[in-house]
Structures are given as structure tokens and as C-alpha cells.
Design an enzyme around this catalytic site. Structure first.
Site, mmCIF file in Angstrom:
data_model
loop_
_atom_site.group_PDB
_atom_site.id
_atom_site.type_symbol
_atom_site.label_atom_id
_atom_site.label_comp_id
_atom_site.label_asym_id
_atom_site.label_seq_id
_atom_site.Cartn_x
_atom_site.Cartn_y
_atom_site.Cartn_z
ATOM 1 N N LYS A 11 0.831 -1.206 0.000
ATOM 2 C CA LYS A 11 0.000 0.000 0.000
ATOM 3 C C LYS A 11 0.871 1.264 0.000
ATOM 4 O O LYS A 11 2.092 1.192 0.179
ATOM 5 C CB LYS A 11 -0.911 -0.038 1.227
ATOM 6 C CG LYS A 11 -1.920 -1.184 1.207
ATOM 7 C CD LYS A 11 -2.830 -1.090 2.428
ATOM 8 C CE LYS A 11 -3.812 -2.226 2.492
ATOM 9 N NZ LYS A 11 -4.734 -2.069 3.659
ATOM 10 N N TYR A 51 -12.449 -2.559 -3.509
ATOM 11 C CA TYR A 51 -12.963 -2.547 -2.133
ATOM 12 C C TYR A 51 -14.486 -2.563 -2.089
ATOM 13 O O TYR A 51 -15.082 -2.114 -1.106
ATOM 14 C CB TYR A 51 -12.414 -1.327 -1.387
ATOM 15 C CG TYR A 51 -10.989 -1.486 -0.890
ATOM 16 C CD1 TYR A 51 -10.603 -2.610 -0.138
ATOM 17 C CD2 TYR A 51 -10.033 -0.502 -1.117
ATOM 18 C CE1 TYR A 51 -9.299 -2.756 0.328
ATOM 19 C CE2 TYR A 51 -8.724 -0.642 -0.638
ATOM 20 C CZ TYR A 51 -8.368 -1.763 0.081
ATOM 21 O OH TYR A 51 -7.085 -1.903 0.564
ATOM 22 N N HIS A 117 -2.135 -5.418 1.445
ATOM 23 C CA HIS A 117 -3.399 -6.091 1.165
ATOM 24 C C HIS A 117 -3.093 -7.477 0.630
ATOM 25 O O HIS A 117 -2.139 -7.662 -0.130
ATOM 26 C CB HIS A 117 -4.204 -5.325 0.097
ATOM 27 C CG HIS A 117 -5.346 -6.132 -0.444
ATOM 28 N ND1 HIS A 117 -6.576 -6.167 0.176
ATOM 29 C CD2 HIS A 117 -5.437 -6.987 -1.495
ATOM 30 C CE1 HIS A 117 -7.368 -7.009 -0.487
ATOM 31 N NE2 HIS A 117 -6.700 -7.513 -1.504
ATOM 32 N N GLU A 128 -9.702 -10.289 -7.819
ATOM 33 C CA GLU A 128 -8.726 -9.208 -7.648
ATOM 34 C C GLU A 128 -7.585 -9.321 -8.658
ATOM 35 O O GLU A 128 -7.113 -8.313 -9.184
ATOM 36 C CB GLU A 128 -8.191 -9.224 -6.213
ATOM 37 C CG GLU A 128 -9.282 -8.852 -5.195
ATOM 38 C CD GLU A 128 -8.834 -8.993 -3.750
ATOM 39 O OE1 GLU A 128 -7.660 -9.376 -3.509
ATOM 40 O OE2 GLU A 128 -9.660 -8.726 -2.857
HETATM 41 P P1 DAT Z 1 -7.742 -6.981 5.569
HETATM 42 O O1 DAT Z 1 -6.931 -5.919 4.874
HETATM 43 O O2 DAT Z 1 -7.002 -7.580 6.722
HETATM 44 O O3 DAT Z 1 -8.308 -8.004 4.627
HETATM 45 P P2 DAT Z 1 -10.429 -5.840 5.660
HETATM 46 O O4 DAT Z 1 -10.646 -6.470 4.323
HETATM 47 O O5 DAT Z 1 -11.444 -6.110 6.722
HETATM 48 O O6 DAT Z 1 -8.998 -6.233 6.249
HETATM 49 O O7 DAT Z 1 -10.322 -4.268 5.504
HETATM 50 C C1 DAT Z 1 -9.659 -3.708 4.379
HETATM 51 C C2 DAT Z 1 -8.843 -2.540 4.834
HETATM 52 O O8 DAT Z 1 -9.699 -1.523 5.331
HETATM 53 C C3 DAT Z 1 -7.872 -2.850 5.984
HETATM 54 O O9 DAT Z 1 -6.653 -3.364 5.536
HETATM 55 C C4 DAT Z 1 -7.716 -1.498 6.594
HETATM 56 C C5 DAT Z 1 -9.085 -0.855 6.424
HETATM 57 N N1 DAT Z 1 -9.920 -1.073 7.617
HETATM 58 C C6 DAT Z 1 -10.512 -2.221 7.999
HETATM 59 N N2 DAT Z 1 -11.203 -2.069 9.136
HETATM 60 C C7 DAT Z 1 -11.041 -0.771 9.490
HETATM 61 C C8 DAT Z 1 -11.493 0.027 10.564
HETATM 62 N N3 DAT Z 1 -12.265 -0.480 11.536
HETATM 63 N N4 DAT Z 1 -11.111 1.330 10.612
HETATM 64 C C9 DAT Z 1 -10.332 1.855 9.644
HETATM 65 N N5 DAT Z 1 -9.854 1.157 8.583
HETATM 66 C C10 DAT Z 1 -10.219 -0.137 8.515
HETATM 67 MG MG MG Z 2 -9.675 -7.760 3.065
#
Ligand code: DAT
Ligand code: MG
Length: 152
Positions: A11, A51, A117, A128
């Protein structure tokens, strides 16, 4: 274990902090094969597709703004169980639960600045990889040391 492919993104904070080599070196040292790699600036349109599952969540707007804010390095890793192994090497999403020895556990303090990611399952990986790479950008090749890295 079946050979899989998974998408990783170093990232913006990973690029800005000079951690691209460090992150890629860990996957190389583990034995995973890089079959695609490029540097790019993600557009808002691509970010919203990548996303899509997070649309509507409170952190969504910030997430898209952040991932588009500076260049990233995107790669495809191949290996037996590559999806789960990559997730394990990334560490937990929640900073307090990212174990030392994982990428996030060694380099990140904040959930929104967590360096990497990685696809979270087979369907996500397929979707993806297709979003970020055209088929002709992915390379099929054999490494000379493969018999020392993977069993039949
Ligand atoms: P991961 O990256 O572990 O797969 P995710 O898919 O749940 O996690 O979320 C994608 C991204 O979004 C994560 O890397 C960072 C951001 N994110 C997730 N939960 C968050 C939160 N509660 N507050 C702020 N950013 C968050
Ligand atoms: Mg994720």
C-alpha cells in the site's frame, strides 16, 4: 496442497516508507513464486471495484482516499496454499492482534496504515487478480530450485 495464486498490494505507506523490497523478500524467502508485479497509481474507479465489499462501512471513504493517494506495488504470488499463507504472513487486520513476525506485526501500528493487502479467499483472489492484471501480464515459468520448495 493445491497450487494457488493470490493478489498482494504493498500500500502507499509501504512504498513511502521504503518497505517494498522487505515485503517482497519475505514472500520470496518463503518460497512463493512471483508471477506478476507492477507499480501503479490506483484510480478511484479501480479502488471502488477492489474494495466493493466495504462500501457503506464507516471507513470506506477514507480507505479509497488512502489507497489512491500515492503509488502502490501490486503483485501476484503463486504457491501451494498461497492464499492462506499470504494472509498468515500479513498478520491480523487489528493492530493489537498482528503477531510479531508478521508483516503488520513488524511494521504497522494503525489499521489504516497496515502496509499490505492480500486476497482473503479463492473467489477474492480470482476477482482481484483479474482487476489488476491482464492475462498477458502474468508469467508462467519454472524456477531451477522448485523441487526443493514444493512437493508433488
Ligand atoms: P484486511 O486488509 O485484513 O483483509 P479488511 O478487508 O477487513 O482487512 O479491511 C480492508 C482494509 O480496510 C484494511 O486493511 C484497513 C481498512 N480497515 C478495515 N477495518 C477498518 C477500521 N475499523 N477502521 C479503519 N480502517 C479499517
Ligand atoms: Mg480484506
Amino acid at each position: 496442497m493445491a497450487t494457488e495464486r493470490t493478489l498482494i498490494i504493498v500500500k502507499p505507506e509501504g512504498v513511502q516508507r521504503g518497505l517494498v523490497g522487505e515485503v517482497l523478500a519475505r514472500f520470496e524467502a518463503r518460497g512463493m513464486k512471483l508471477v506478476g508485479l507492477k507499480m501503479m497509481q490506483i484510480t478511484p474507479e479501480l479502488a471502488s471495484r477492489h474494495y466493493a465489499e466495504h462500501q457503506g462501512k464507516p471507513f470506506y471513504e477514507g480507505l479509497v482516499a488512502h489507497i489512491t493517494s500515492s503509488p502502490v506495488v501490486v503483485g501476484v504470488l503463486e504457491g501451494p496454499g498461497a492464499i492462506a499463507i499470504t494472509r498468515a504472513m500479513m498478520g491480523s487486520t487489528r493492530p493489537a492482534e498482528s503477531a510479531p513476525g508478521t508483516i503488520r506485526g513488524d511494521y504497522a501500528l494503525s489499521v489504516g496504515l497496515n502496509i499490505i493487502h492480500g486476497s482473503d479467499g479463492g473467489d477474492a483472489a480470482q476477482r482481484e487478480i483479474a482487476l489488476f492484471f491482464s492475462p498477458d501480464e502474468l508469467v508462467n515459468y519454472t524456477r531451477s530450485n522448485e523441487r526443493w520448495l514444493t512437493e508433488e
